[in-house]
Design a protein around this motif. Structure first.
Motif, mmCIF file in Angstrom:
data_model
loop_
_atom_site.group_PDB
_atom_site.id
_atom_site.type_symbol
_atom_site.label_atom_id
_atom_site.label_comp_id
_atom_site.label_asym_id
_atom_site.label_seq_id
_atom_site.Cartn_x
_atom_site.Cartn_y
_atom_site.Cartn_z
ATOM 1 N N TRP A 72 0.837 -1.211 0.000
ATOM 2 C CA TRP A 72 0.000 0.000 0.000
ATOM 3 C C TRP A 72 0.869 1.258 0.000
ATOM 4 C CZ3 TRP A 72 -0.337 3.756 3.917
ATOM 5 C CH2 TRP A 72 -1.367 4.696 3.761
ATOM 6 N N ARG A 73 1.901 1.269 0.847
ATOM 7 C CA ARG A 73 2.799 2.433 0.918
ATOM 8 C C ARG A 73 3.521 2.646 -0.403
ATOM 9 N NH1 ARG A 73 8.103 1.327 3.939
ATOM 10 N NH2 ARG A 73 8.383 0.361 1.879
ATOM 11 N N ASP A 74 4.015 1.562 -1.000
ATOM 12 C CA ASP A 74 4.742 1.690 -2.266
ATOM 13 C C ASP A 74 3.843 2.217 -3.374
ATOM 14 O OD1 ASP A 74 6.954 0.753 -0.988
ATOM 15 O OD2 ASP A 74 6.911 -1.257 -1.866
ATOM 16 N N GLY A 75 2.566 1.808 -3.368
ATOM 17 C CA GLY A 75 1.636 2.327 -4.369
ATOM 18 C C GLY A 75 1.468 3.834 -4.257
ATOM 19 N N TRP A 76 1.297 4.328 -3.043
ATOM 20 C CA TRP A 76 1.163 5.768 -2.839
ATOM 21 C C TRP A 76 2.458 6.506 -3.174
ATOM 22 C CZ3 TRP A 76 -2.627 9.106 -2.419
ATOM 23 C CH2 TRP A 76 -3.894 8.647 -2.062
ATOM 24 N N LEU A 77 3.611 5.899 -2.871
ATOM 25 C CA LEU A 77 4.887 6.543 -3.195
ATOM 26 C C LEU A 77 5.051 6.683 -4.706
ATOM 27 C CD1 LEU A 77 7.353 4.936 -0.608
ATOM 28 C CD2 LEU A 77 6.474 7.283 -0.641
ATOM 29 N N ILE A 78 4.597 5.676 -5.452
ATOM 30 C CA ILE A 78 4.667 5.764 -6.915
ATOM 31 C C ILE A 78 3.841 6.946 -7.408
ATOM 32 C CG2 ILE A 78 3.942 4.627 -9.052
ATOM 33 C CD1 ILE A 78 4.701 1.967 -7.709
ATOM 34 N N VAL A 79 2.643 7.112 -6.867
ATOM 35 C CA VAL A 79 1.786 8.230 -7.286
ATOM 36 C C VAL A 79 2.401 9.566 -6.892
ATOM 37 C CG1 VAL A 79 -0.454 9.335 -6.920
ATOM 38 C CG2 VAL A 79 -0.326 6.856 -7.237
ATOM 39 N N LEU A 80 2.839 9.679 -5.656
ATOM 40 C CA LEU A 80 3.313 10.968 -5.143
ATOM 41 C C LEU A 80 4.661 11.377 -5.728
ATOM 42 C CD1 LEU A 80 2.302 10.565 -1.381
ATOM 43 C CD2 LEU A 80 1.122 11.883 -3.152
ATOM 44 N N ARG A 81 5.479 10.410 -6.120
ATOM 45 C CA ARG A 81 6.810 10.726 -6.623
ATOM 46 C C ARG A 81 6.899 10.766 -8.147
ATOM 47 N NH1 ARG A 81 10.621 6.955 -2.630
ATOM 48 N NH2 ARG A 81 10.285 8.178 -0.718
ATOM 49 N N THR A 82 5.822 10.366 -8.825
ATOM 50 C CA THR A 82 5.811 10.404 -10.288
ATOM 51 C C THR A 82 4.975 11.597 -10.731
ATOM 52 O OG1 THR A 82 5.911 7.976 -10.312
ATOM 53 C CG2 THR A 82 5.368 9.080 -12.379
ATOM 54 N N ARG A 83 5.641 12.642 -11.185
ATOM 55 C CA ARG A 83 4.925 13.884 -11.497
ATOM 56 C C ARG A 83 3.857 13.675 -12.552
ATOM 57 N NH1 ARG A 83 8.170 19.162 -13.389
ATOM 58 N NH2 ARG A 83 8.485 17.871 -15.233
ATOM 59 N N LEU A 84 4.151 12.845 -13.553
ATOM 60 C CA LEU A 84 3.153 12.571 -14.583
ATOM 61 C C LEU A 84 1.871 12.014 -13.987
ATOM 62 C CD1 LEU A 84 5.320 10.979 -17.413
ATOM 63 C CD2 LEU A 84 3.839 12.966 -17.668
ATOM 64 N N LEU A 85 2.021 11.041 -13.096
ATOM 65 C CA LEU A 85 0.842 10.425 -12.486
ATOM 66 C C LEU A 85 0.128 11.389 -11.554
ATOM 67 C CD1 LEU A 85 2.055 6.803 -11.659
ATOM 68 C CD2 LEU A 85 0.311 7.466 -13.310
ATOM 69 N N LEU A 86 0.878 12.068 -10.711
ATOM 70 C CA LEU A 86 0.273 12.958 -9.721
ATOM 71 C C LEU A 86 -0.490 14.089 -10.403
ATOM 72 C CD1 LEU A 86 -0.112 13.640 -6.743
ATOM 73 C CD2 LEU A 86 2.032 14.933 -6.824
ATOM 74 N N THR A 87 0.118 14.704 -11.418
ATOM 75 C CA THR A 87 -0.552 15.794 -12.129
ATOM 76 C C THR A 87 -1.777 15.287 -12.878
ATOM 77 O OG1 THR A 87 1.585 16.902 -12.411
ATOM 78 C CG2 THR A 87 -0.229 17.657 -13.789
ATOM 79 N N SER A 88 -1.629 14.133 -13.530
ATOM 80 C CA SER A 88 -2.736 13.593 -14.312
ATOM 81 C C SER A 88 -3.913 13.217 -13.426
ATOM 82 C CB SER A 88 -2.259 12.365 -15.096
ATOM 83 O OG SER A 88 -1.202 12.693 -15.967
#
Length: 417
Positions: free
Chosen positions: A202-218
């Protein structure tokens, strides 16, 4: 249709997804008929129906995403379809409204596990250069199911009975499971080893979202568009009742126009093999949604019908852009072993908006009136969307260069000679 002809696994998944998506909306009206016209429940009890559909998504989507990355995706999809089929049959024999609502909540919980598994398995069976086609095809069948599922369900329920409608729905889920059963087991395998701890996953999934600007912005842009829709969508009948009380048929025309626009937006994106920039489909989609609501805020009794339908159609195109663009981005920019988790996070955040935004929209209408509320929400969303287009190079990192033979959105196609 090239992808459906050349990729038999995806073709079977697509057919199964179409049946399951159609089933999701088929007995929606039938349930409302039972509660509202057969049992004649009060308004507060009726208000629990959308909560029974939405709350499982908030509570379980992120867990479902983790399991979609860990377990065999084909088997997870089959199990979700069979459980929904069994619960749909159980709905026919529900003795009272509380049993009915409980069964709907359980069925919605099974649906929660379907979406991330579908997203994750699509990533594993479709080549990267065909992901946009896959997202567009799935988006088209979703738009068609959303538009025609309730209509056909209501027709069947009126012509025969709500129980017949539910029976047809159960058959749809069962056929979907049988189609997936013909897919080789290994096509749904997890493929990579997952972290042992659910908490770590669960933590790694959120880290991927928060640390990947493309994903977070999209994701932020997609949620802004969804929030705008949910803020005032439930107030559409209130707006038309106030502006054109003698034309109640307009609400049906508006909904149909939005659905048609969504389908056109989805089909149009199929022209492209890839997206070279994400600001156009997401920022542009959010802009069109904002324009639709701002235009609705300007409706008057003498507003021409063509203007009402055209603005609604444009907003529908925007919803098609954002939904397909977001699904493509999640599959393209997320590591293959984390697509389920990121999809689950997106679903859970969307569920929160489905519950909270209509309440906030009702309060906004009470505060400033229905037309000003539509105008304010539309302008705010439109400004955000335009900012996404203008600032897309700052907000999104451009994807890697594409081959000259590719047709991409955001880059002019090569000309012959």
């Amino acid at each position: 249709m090239f992808l459906l002809r050349t990729n038999r696994t995806f073709a079977k998944m697509f057919a199964a997804y179409g049946l399951a998506a159609f089933g999701d909306y088929l007995d929606l009206i039938a349930v409302s008929i039972i509660m509202g016209f057969v049992w004649k429940v009060d308004a507060m009890t009726m208000a629990l129906l959308p909560l029974a559909f939405a709350i499982p998504g908030i509570a379980l989507s992120q867990t479902a995403g983790i399991l979609a990355d860990r377990w065999n995706k084909r088997n997870l999809l089959i199990a979700a379809d069979l459980i929904r089929a069994a619960l749909t049959i159980a709905l026919i024999f529900a003795p009272n409204v509380w049993t009915l609502l409980g069964l709907i909540a359980l069925r919605s919980s099974a649906r929660v596990f379907h979406f991330p598994a579908q997203q994750s398995m699509t990533r594993s069976v479709v080549p990267a250069d065909q992901l946009l086609q896959a997202a567009s095809l799935n988006g088209a069948v979703f738009q068609l199911s959303k538009a025609f599922g309730p209509l056909i369900g209501a027709t069947v329920a009126a012509a025969f009975s709500p129980a017949v409608c539910m029976g047809v729905n159960a058959i749809c889920y069962t056929i979907s499971a049988l189609l997936l059963l013909s897919v080789p087991l290994q096509r749904g395998s997890a493929g990579t080893r997952q972290p042992e701890s659910m908490r770590t996953a669960w933590r790694d999934g959120w880290l991927i979202v928060l640390r990947t600007r493309l994903l977070l912005t999209s994701i932020s842009f997609a949620l802004i568009g969804l929030a705008g829709i949910q803020l005032v969508d439930a107030q559409l009948a209130t707006l038309l009742r106030e502006v054109t009380p003698e034309r109640p048929e307009l609400i049906g025309w508006l909904v149909s126009s939005i659905g048609a626009g969504g389908l056109v937006g989805v089909v149009w994106l199929r022209r492209f093999k890839r997206l070279s920039s994400y600001g156009w489909p997401l920022g542009g989609g959010v802009t069109l949604i904002g324009c639709m609501f701002a235009a609705a805020g300007c409706f008057q009794p003498d507003t021409p019908l063509w203007f009402i339908l055209l603005s609604s159609f444009a907003g529908g195109v925007g919803t098609g852009f954002t939904s397909v663009g977001m699904n493509y981005i999640v599959q393209k920019e997320t590591p293959a072993d984390a697509v389920g988790r990121v999809s689950g996070i997106m679903e859970s955040l969307s569920g929160v908006l489905f519950v909270g935004a209509p309440l906030a929209g009702g309060a906004l209408v009470q505060l400033c009136g229905v037309s000003p509320a539509f105008l304010f929400v539309g302008l705010a969303i439109g400004i955000v969307g335009i900012s996404g287009i203008v600032l897309q190079r700052r907000l999104w990192s451009l994807p890697s260069p594409v081959a000259k033979s590719d047709t991409v959105l955001g880059q002019a196609p090569d000309l012959p000679g």
